[in-house]
Motif scaffolding. Structure first.
Motif, short mmCIF file in Angstrom:
data_model
loop_
_atom_site.label_atom_id
_atom_site.label_comp_id
_atom_site.label_asym_id
_atom_site.label_seq_id
_atom_site.Cartn_x
_atom_site.Cartn_y
_atom_site.Cartn_z
N LYS A 22 0.84 -1.19 0.00
CA LYS A 22 0.00 0.00 0.00
C LYS A 22 0.88 1.24 0.00
O LYS A 22 2.00 1.22 0.51
CB LYS A 22 -0.93 -0.01 1.22
CG LYS A 22 -1.82 -1.24 1.26
CD LYS A 22 -2.58 -1.35 2.56
CE LYS A 22 -3.34 -2.67 2.63
NZ LYS A 22 -4.09 -2.81 3.88
N ILE A 23 0.37 2.33 -0.59
CA ILE A 23 1.16 3.55 -0.76
C ILE A 23 0.40 4.75 -0.23
O ILE A 23 -0.79 4.91 -0.48
CB ILE A 23 1.48 3.80 -2.25
CG1 ILE A 23 2.24 2.63 -2.85
CG2 ILE A 23 2.28 5.10 -2.41
CD1 ILE A 23 2.33 2.70 -4.37
N ILE A 24 1.11 5.60 0.51
CA ILE A 24 0.60 6.93 0.84
C ILE A 24 1.66 7.92 0.34
O ILE A 24 2.79 7.95 0.83
CB ILE A 24 0.38 7.11 2.36
CG1 ILE A 24 -0.67 6.12 2.87
CG2 ILE A 24 -0.07 8.55 2.65
CD1 ILE A 24 -0.88 6.18 4.37
N ALA A 80 -6.76 7.91 -8.31
CA ALA A 80 -7.53 7.65 -7.09
C ALA A 80 -6.63 7.09 -5.99
O ALA A 80 -7.00 6.18 -5.24
CB ALA A 80 -8.69 6.68 -7.37
N LEU A 81 -5.44 7.65 -5.89
CA LEU A 81 -4.46 7.21 -4.89
C LEU A 81 -4.51 8.11 -3.66
O LEU A 81 -5.07 9.20 -3.70
CB LEU A 81 -3.05 7.23 -5.52
CG LEU A 81 -2.86 6.27 -6.70
CD1 LEU A 81 -1.65 6.68 -7.53
CD2 LEU A 81 -2.71 4.84 -6.19
N ASP A 82 -3.90 7.65 -2.59
CA ASP A 82 -3.94 8.39 -1.33
C ASP A 82 -2.67 9.24 -1.17
O ASP A 82 -1.57 8.79 -1.52
CB ASP A 82 -4.05 7.43 -0.14
CG ASP A 82 -5.37 6.68 -0.15
OD1 ASP A 82 -6.41 7.32 -0.37
OD2 ASP A 82 -5.36 5.45 0.05
N TYR A 83 -2.84 10.45 -0.63
CA TYR A 83 -1.68 11.30 -0.45
C TYR A 83 -1.88 12.23 0.75
O TYR A 83 -3.01 12.45 1.21
CB TYR A 83 -1.42 12.13 -1.71
CG TYR A 83 -2.45 13.21 -1.98
CD1 TYR A 83 -2.24 14.53 -1.60
CD2 TYR A 83 -3.65 12.91 -2.62
CE1 TYR A 83 -3.18 15.52 -1.85
CE2 TYR A 83 -4.60 13.88 -2.88
CZ TYR A 83 -4.36 15.18 -2.49
OH TYR A 83 -5.29 16.16 -2.73
N LEU A 84 -0.77 12.77 1.23
CA LEU A 84 -0.76 13.76 2.30
C LEU A 84 0.03 14.97 1.84
O LEU A 84 1.08 14.84 1.22
CB LEU A 84 -0.11 13.18 3.57
CG LEU A 84 -0.84 12.03 4.25
CD1 LEU A 84 0.05 11.40 5.31
CD2 LEU A 84 -2.15 12.51 4.88
#
Length: 244
Positions: free
Chosen positions: A77-79, A96-100
């Motif tokens: 999994k990737i953030i 549609a990927l997760d990021y901060l």
């Protein structure tokens, strides 16, 4: 516990991430190591086989997409971590990927990690997401988008989207043989669609220009598939000028 790797070239950000993990997710995450470059990140992914990777988009010797495109498979999994880079953010959103965003917000960090811990990511779907994000980041153009629902991620070509309809905080994509509902408001959807292909004709509707055949005096666009899409009065002049 999820074996976790941090790939980030700024020391203070690495330390911040480790502190946040220690404070909030001691029982869920175990940080195996950290890396500061594409070369080191690739080597440590292969060495540790992590379950979760925090990845800075822009590294000193390249980007996190360079790492991902060098792997035979992506089974973690990737953030993503990024500064306010609108180009990078759009690439990540298209997939549609997760990021901060830096500086990292407490609530957003907790939400992203909880999602990573609880959601099982299908490897082939993640590969599609990375491919789309990588292509846009490198080329500045895009032809597909990942639409994420509660239990599925759909890889959709822009050519297959007839129109989109807003329903509060949800948007429905109408395709040839199906419709897909995602929990994203129209404003967010509009930012991701190619403006050369799509036009917003109404507060609640965005339509694919390629499917429009005519405009009626009653104020509707008619598609090749027979749908009637309303045109807002204040948008009529702009819409007709763009289409006809």
């Amino acid at each position: 516990m999820l074996k976790t790797l941090i790939i980030e070239d700024e020391r203070h950000v690495r330390e911040d991430l480790k502190k946040r993990v220690f404070q909030n997710f001691q029982k869920e995450l175990f940080i195996v190591d950290e890396a500061i470059s594409v070369k080191e990140g690739l080597e440590k992914i292969k060495r540790y086989q992590p379950n979760l990777v925090f990845m800075d988009v822009d590294l000193g010797d390249g980007t996190s997409f360079d790492i991902l495109s060098s792997l035979e498979e992506i089974n973690f999994k990737i953030i993503f971590i990024t500064g306010f880079d609108s180009h990078a953010i759009k690439a990540i959103r298209l997939g549609a990927l997760d990021y901060l965003l830096k500086p990292i917000d407490d609530d957003e960090f907790i939400e992203a990690v909880k999602k990573a811990v609880n959601v099982v990511q299908e490897e082939n779907t993640l590969g599609n997401s990375i491919t789309i994000a990588n292509h846009y980041y490198r080329e500045g153009e895009h032809h597909k988008i990942v639409l994420k629902t509660l239990d599925t991620q759909h890889l959709v070509s822009f050519d297959d989207i007839i129109y989109c309809k807003s329903e509060g905080n949800y948007t429905t994509f109408y395709l040839f043989e199906e419709k897909i509902v995602i929990s994203k408001p129209m404003k967010k959807v509009e930012e991701l669609l190619d403006k050369k292909r799509f036009i917003k004709c109404h507060q609640s509707f965005i339509v694919n220009k390629a499917y429009i055949t005519k405009y009626t005096n009653e104020g509707y666009l008619i598609t090749k598939t027979g749908e009637q899409i309303p045109v807002a009065t204040r948008r009529k002049e702009m819409v007709l000028k763009d289409l006809f």
